[in-house]
Design an enzyme around this catalytic site. Structure first.
Site, PDB file in Angstrom:
ATOM      1  N   ARG A 105       6.571 -47.220  -0.135  1.00 18.00           N
ATOM      2  CA  ARG A 105       6.586 -47.603  -1.486  1.00 18.00           C
ATOM      3  C   ARG A 105       5.347 -48.421  -1.687  1.00 18.00           C
ATOM      4  NH1 ARG A 105      11.793 -50.136  -0.409  1.00 18.00           N
ATOM      5  NH2 ARG A 105      13.297 -48.425  -0.540  1.00 18.00           N
ATOM      6  N   ARG A 155      18.952 -40.190  23.675  1.00 19.04           N
ATOM      7  CA  ARG A 155      18.581 -41.508  23.925  1.00 19.04           C
ATOM      8  C   ARG A 155      19.740 -42.290  23.995  1.00 19.04           C
ATOM      9  NH1 ARG A 155      14.024 -41.821  26.201  1.00 19.04           N
ATOM     10  NH2 ARG A 155      13.446 -43.774  25.514  1.00 19.04           N
ATOM     11  N   GLU A 175      17.287 -54.695  22.222  1.00 16.76           N
ATOM     12  CA  GLU A 175      17.596 -53.467  22.468  1.00 16.76           C
ATOM     13  C   GLU A 175      16.491 -52.558  23.148  1.00 16.76           C
ATOM     14  OE1 GLU A 175      18.268 -50.927  18.819  1.00 16.76           O
ATOM     15  OE2 GLU A 175      19.900 -52.839  17.923  1.00 16.76           O
TER      16      GLU A 175
END
Ligand code: UDP
Length: 367
Positions: free
Chosen positions: A175, A248, A299
């Protein structure tokens, strides 16, 4: 008890399908091999905080029908996803927008940002992007690619950007405004009370059997219903006949911290290649939590192996070709419907899953 439908998997696809068919008068049994409903959108309450046990899920959609549908089962809060990228201690706004361009190059106007990207695009000589690397450079230039995309993507997918399809990076908006909303979606939010509660509401009054592994008890379970709705991995359904599809998976290191605010945002991406995890989620910020403690999850992305939970299909050429072989078998099935991210081997967002489940059930009801 004999059912019209045996739904394998109590995730979003299976639950919505079960709801629709039940409401249309069919008898439905939902089973799941895990000890809980809601599949990978499962949330668990820890210290009063809804922890996204299998990774962050932010509901967003442009589809009013889907938004109104999920609104029947949960009230959504005003959460807007605005992740921050941390590259070796430098913080950048995501998705790529004027704040990102300003921090990267010191530019202050959209024209300056556009010129900078254009200059880098031209220098790269890429005219028709053929992979994620080329797509990323042509969208945002080399500097952003190097600092915010290259390392993160390598960690997330376990292969270089040059070996990945370009559509993956097109998930992110670019953007030329100061708008940090990660999604171009009209509707967005997190269900108050967590996703588990929402799925519980979707499944209200429907028979659900947990700790029930379809593939291990197939013969007996197939006798329970006329039609099977299978939302697990399609290659496993066919006993990996053509070889395994790649997925994954994510490993989480979750910690409860005795402080109220660890990182000031729900999602911080670590975009360098050295930090072993891809991102840290601070769950309370999804619901503007004011608890005294906080829960964070790091993660770690890795290749799926037998016994792991698959999370992301790897939709590159090799796997897409292999998937087509499985799909050809699936198309021949008279009494099996495949659905969801794993059943269709597609990198679906939640809203698309809901939409697909509504469409499939609608077709079953209306012929
Ligand atoms: N991505 C990136 N840097 C970031 C965030 C995303 O390069 O800081 C790329 C990466 O390849 C990732 C893809 O954009 O796989 C899609 O990101 P998204 O946040 O949609 O992934 P998800 O939340 O589904 O894991």
């Amino acid at each position: 008890m004999f059912y019209d439908y045996l739904v394998v998997g109590a995730g979003l696809f299976g639950s919505v399908f079960a709801r629709q068919m039940t409401d249309a008068g069919f008898k439905v049994l939902v089973i799941d091999k895990r000890d809980h409903i809601a599949g990978n959108i499962y949330t668990e309450n820890v210290e009063g905080i809804n922890v996204h046990k299998y990774g962050a899920h932010i509901f967003h959609t442009n589809d009013r029908t889907v938004w109104e549908y999920v609104g029947r089962f949960a009230e959504f809060n005003r959460y807007t996803n605005s992740p921050v990228a941390n590259y070796k201690g430098e913080l950048y706004s995501l998705p790529f927008n004027m704040y990102t361009f300003n921090k990267m190059w010191g530019v202050t106007t959209p024209q300056e940002a556009y010129d900078k990207i254009n200059e880098q695009r031209e220098a790269s000589g890429i005219t028709e992007p053929k992979n994620l690397e080329e797509q990323a450079i042509s969208l945002v230039g080399k500097d952003i690619y190097e600092k915010l995309i290259k390392g993160y993507t390598m960690k997330q997918w376990g292969r270089p950007c040059s070996e990945l399809p370009s559509f993956i990076i097109k998930r992110l908006p670019v953007r030329f405004t100061f708008d940090n909303n990660y999604f171009n979606a009209l509707y967005q939010g997190i269900p108050n009370g967590g996703y588990t509660k929402m799925v519980e509401n979707i499944l209200e009054g429907i028979d659900v059997k947990l700790n029930c592994d379809y593939l291990k008890n197939r013969e007996e379970l197939d006798k329970k219903a006329k039609t099977i709705v299978y939302t697990g991995p399609i290659d496993a359904f066919y006993d990996f006949r053509f070889g395994p599809l790649e997925y994954r998976t994510v490993r989480f290191e979750t910690e409860v911290l005795d402080i109220p605010n660890f990182q000031g945002n729900a999602v911080i991406n670590y975009t360098d290649s050295e930090t072993p995890y891809t991102r840290i989620i601070e769950h309370k910020h999804f619901e503007f939590g004011t608890q005294e403690k906080t829960v964070i999850s790091k993660e770690y992305s890795k290749s799926w192996e037998k016994g792991d939970e698959p999370y992301y299909p790897v939709n590159d050429d090799k796997n897409s070709e292999l998937y087509e072989k499985y799909r050809a078998l699936a198309d021949e099935e008279k009494n099996v419907i495949f659905g969801g991210r794993l059943g269709e081997y597609k990198y679906y967002d939640m809203d698309v899953v809901v939409k697909r489940a509504l469409e499939v059930s609608w077709r079953r009801i209306n012929g």
